[in-house]
Scaffold this active site. Structure first.
Site, PDB file in Angstrom:
ATOM      1  CG  MET A 171     -18.268  -0.880   6.611  1.00  0.00           C
ATOM      2  SD  MET A 171     -19.631  -0.540   7.758  1.00  0.00           S
ATOM      3  CE  MET A 171     -18.714  -0.010   9.197  1.00  0.00           C
ATOM      4  CE  LYS A 220      26.268   1.777  -0.160  1.00  0.00           C
ATOM      5  NZ  LYS A 220      25.744   1.139   1.058  1.00  0.00           N
ATOM      6  CG  PHE A 262      18.984  -3.114  -7.484  1.00  0.00           C
ATOM      7  CD1 PHE A 262      18.038  -4.009  -7.954  1.00  0.00           C
ATOM      8  CD2 PHE A 262      19.418  -3.235  -6.162  1.00  0.00           C
ATOM      9  CE1 PHE A 262      17.535  -5.020  -7.139  1.00  0.00           C
ATOM     10  CE2 PHE A 262      18.936  -4.242  -5.338  1.00  0.00           C
ATOM     11  CZ  PHE A 262      17.978  -5.141  -5.827  1.00  0.00           C
ATOM     12  CD  GLN A 263      16.301  -2.972  -3.337  1.00  0.00           C
ATOM     13  OE1 GLN A 263      17.090  -2.460  -2.532  1.00  0.00           O
ATOM     14  NE2 GLN A 263      15.604  -4.055  -3.043  1.00  0.00           N
ATOM     15  CD  GLU A 265       9.865  -2.657   4.067  1.00  0.00           C
ATOM     16  OE1 GLU A 265       8.930  -3.444   3.779  1.00  0.00           O
ATOM     17  OE2 GLU A 265      11.047  -2.843   3.708  1.00  0.00           O
TER      18      GLU A 265
END
Length: 574
Positions: free
Chosen positions: A468, A162, A112-113, A50
């Site tokens: 760097m 959902k 969940f999630q 993602e």
């Protein structure tokens, strides 16, 4: 007629002109993906992570001018977007990020999630909202696209439970937007503009400072007319590069921490600084009390909150850069700037940008080869020394584009952003200049590029270090190279100052890794290798090509303004 929220979602995206989006499915977004599967007007790209997904959407938006669209599931799918949301926010990139969410009845129950993605991102996005009622879905999506692309562009998050997406409701998608409290600035204050033009006429050493807002506003043509008319010199931020061609006699260079000597000196000596589309962050100001301390400062920016936040200005103007410059063109006249330009030229000639190394291959020569070989490419960088080398040596003429993470400085941005840039610009050459550290942060997107047959040319500047940070350790931390050597093994000692010691082999082998993904790979040690590698990359039109340039760790980005110093206190040699 009643339709499910998923159907209205797809209809809304089509109405907003979305023909390509970046998505990664999961349990709380599976119904939306199922609906997308049933249509063929929107192409859905599947990146491999993602974070790579949102950087790809950024690259797409930064190079097409369209809104980048993301769709991920809830929980970890949503939190993996967070870095990209912050990145887009700092650089004013228009994104609409859709996140799946647990059903409304489970929100707040540690389901969940489940995460509160709106709360997590509140300080790093332009707007975020959870859709709690099916009847609000169309309006909220319409508002999301409007907010993302208007005023100061930025990322918007729309959280989609959902049950809302499965619920039936009306099939109408709004044609208009009316948001209480959100009225983007339009027009230019005539009185303030008149004051600014009068001050410009009275200045003996005027200087324009151009930021990314000019490029975002699409005001390059208008700016070029203004500079040709007034003959006033121009310095830029990295995000403002390309607004004026780098071969213009009035372009001085980048300012800031790694700005060129003449540009930083010009800021310090000008008597009028006319800035357009920059927010004066600390990378370009150095010691604030000494920044342009002889100058009256004018600031044009579309975001009123950016004006006088970091630098107190004398004449503030809240306006879109393009609209403001168009108004300035009506009143601008040629200025007598010959003596001022000659003074700047003396600084440029006295301290030109040049890498003082004897190696056959070095970052300057690589970028100069790109300048000579590719006509108007899109060059995407990651973050680190290679980014600054590219900003210093890349010629910006014609429609050459530089895409980089300016405000957040996100390692791992470069390659996935190049994927998005190539998807949005299939007929243009896209090069990704990255470091061996940054490339490994989103290396998995090689699969995305291979599967989508994207011939991106990836130039890895491999100096075996996080360059760097190593440079700062070398210059300011007595060469204590803590956690910056990418060849370090557990059995190593810390005696990195012994140049004769045999170091462990580098991992991974980038050439073999490219081949394992189905891409092509070259390793370059000298200029002959470089020519052959680029020729091979040009002829590889169906997959990415990785070119690993073996450069020296001692190639430092100079000048550098040490932390806490004024811009004219630069280290030019080391």
């Amino acid at each position: 007629m009643e339709i499910a929220g998923t159907k209205l979602f797809v209809k809304a995206l089509i109405k907003e002109g979305v023909d390509l989006m970046f998505g990664y499915p999961g349990g709380y977004a599976i119904d939306i993906f199922d609906e997308l599967y049933r249509q063929d007007e929107i192409e859905v790209i599947l990146p491999r992570h993602e974070q790579g997904l949102i950087h790809a959407a950024e690259g797409y938006a930064r190079t097409t001018g369209k809104v980048g669209v993301c769709l991920v599931t809830s929980g970890p799918g949503a939190t993996n977007l967070v870095t990209g949301i912050a990145d887009a926010n700092y650089d004013s990139i228009p994104l609409v990020c859709f996140t799946g969410q647990v059903s409304t009845g489970l929100i707040g129950n540690d389901a969940f999630q489940e995460v509160d993605i709106i709360g997590i991102t509140r300080s790093i996005c332009k707007y975020g909202v959870t859709v709690r009622n099916r009847e609000d879905l169309g309006r909220i999506i319409k508002e999301a696209f409007y907010i993302a692309r208007t005023g100061k562009p930025g990322p918007v998050i729309v959280d989609l439970p959902k049950d809302v997406m499965l619920a039936l409701g009306g099939d109408q998608y709004p044609e208009e937007v009316n948001i209480r409290g959100y009225k983007p600035s339009t027009g230019v204050h005539a009185g303030q503009l008149k004051r600014a033009m009068k001050a410009l006429d009275q200045a003996k050493k005027p200087l324009f400072l151009i930021g990314g807002g000019v490029n975002i506003a699409g005001a390059r043509t208008e700016l070029r007319k203004l500079i040709e008319l007034t003959e006033i010199p121009v310095v830029s931020t990295i995000m403002g590069r390309g607004a004026l061609p780098t071969d213009s006699p009035y372009y001085v260079g980048n300012i800031g921490l790694h700005g060129c000597y003449a540009a930083n000196q010009a800021i310090s000596e000008c008597d009028l600084l006319f800035s357009i589309g920059t927010r004066f962050n600390d990378r370009i100001t150095g010691k604030i009390s000494d920044f342009a301390k002889h100058a009256k400062i004018i600031h044009i920016d579309i975001d009123s909150a950016s004006i006088s936040r970091n630098i107190i200005v004398d004449i503030p103007i809240v306006a879109d850069a393009k609209e403001a410059i168009e108004k300035m063109l009506l009143h601008a006249t040629k200025r007598q700037t010959n003596e001022w330009l000659e003074e700047i030229t003396t600084w440029k000639n006295g301290f030109p940008l040049s890498l003082k190394t004897k190696q056959d291959i070095n970052p300057q020569r690589i970028i100069e080869y790109i300048n000579k070989t590719f006509k108007e490419p899109i060059v995407v960088t990651d973050v680190g020394q290679h980014q600054m080398f590219t900003a210093q040596y890349l010629k910006m003429t014609g429609d050459t584009r530089l895409v980089t993470s300016g405000g957040l400085g996100t390692m791992g941005f470069g390659f996935p952003a190049a994927v998005g840039a190539k998807l949005g610009n299939p007929d243009r050459t896209v090069l990704c200049v990255t470091g061996d550290g940054g490339f490994q942060m989103n290396i998995q997107e090689l699969a995305t590029a291979v599967c989508n047959e994207l011939p991106i040319i990836v130039c890895i500047f491999n100096n075996n270090y996080l360059g760097m940070v190593r440079q700062m350790q070398q210059m300011f931390y007595d060469k204590r190279y803590s956690c910056t050597c990418l060849r370090y093994h557990k059995s190593c000692d810390k005696n990195c100052r012994d140049l004769k010691k045999a170091c462990p082999p580098y991992s991974p082998d980038f050439v073999k890794l490219a081949e394992s993904y189905g891409a092509k790979g070259y390793r370059v040690w000298n200029q002959d290798d470089m020519k052959l590698a680029f020729e091979g990359a040009v002829h590889n039109t169906k997959s990415p090509t990785i070119i690993e340039f073996m450069i020296e760790k001692d190639d430092l980005v100079l000048p550098i303004v040490p932390a806490g110093n004024a811009l004219n206190h630069m280290v030019v040699n080391c």
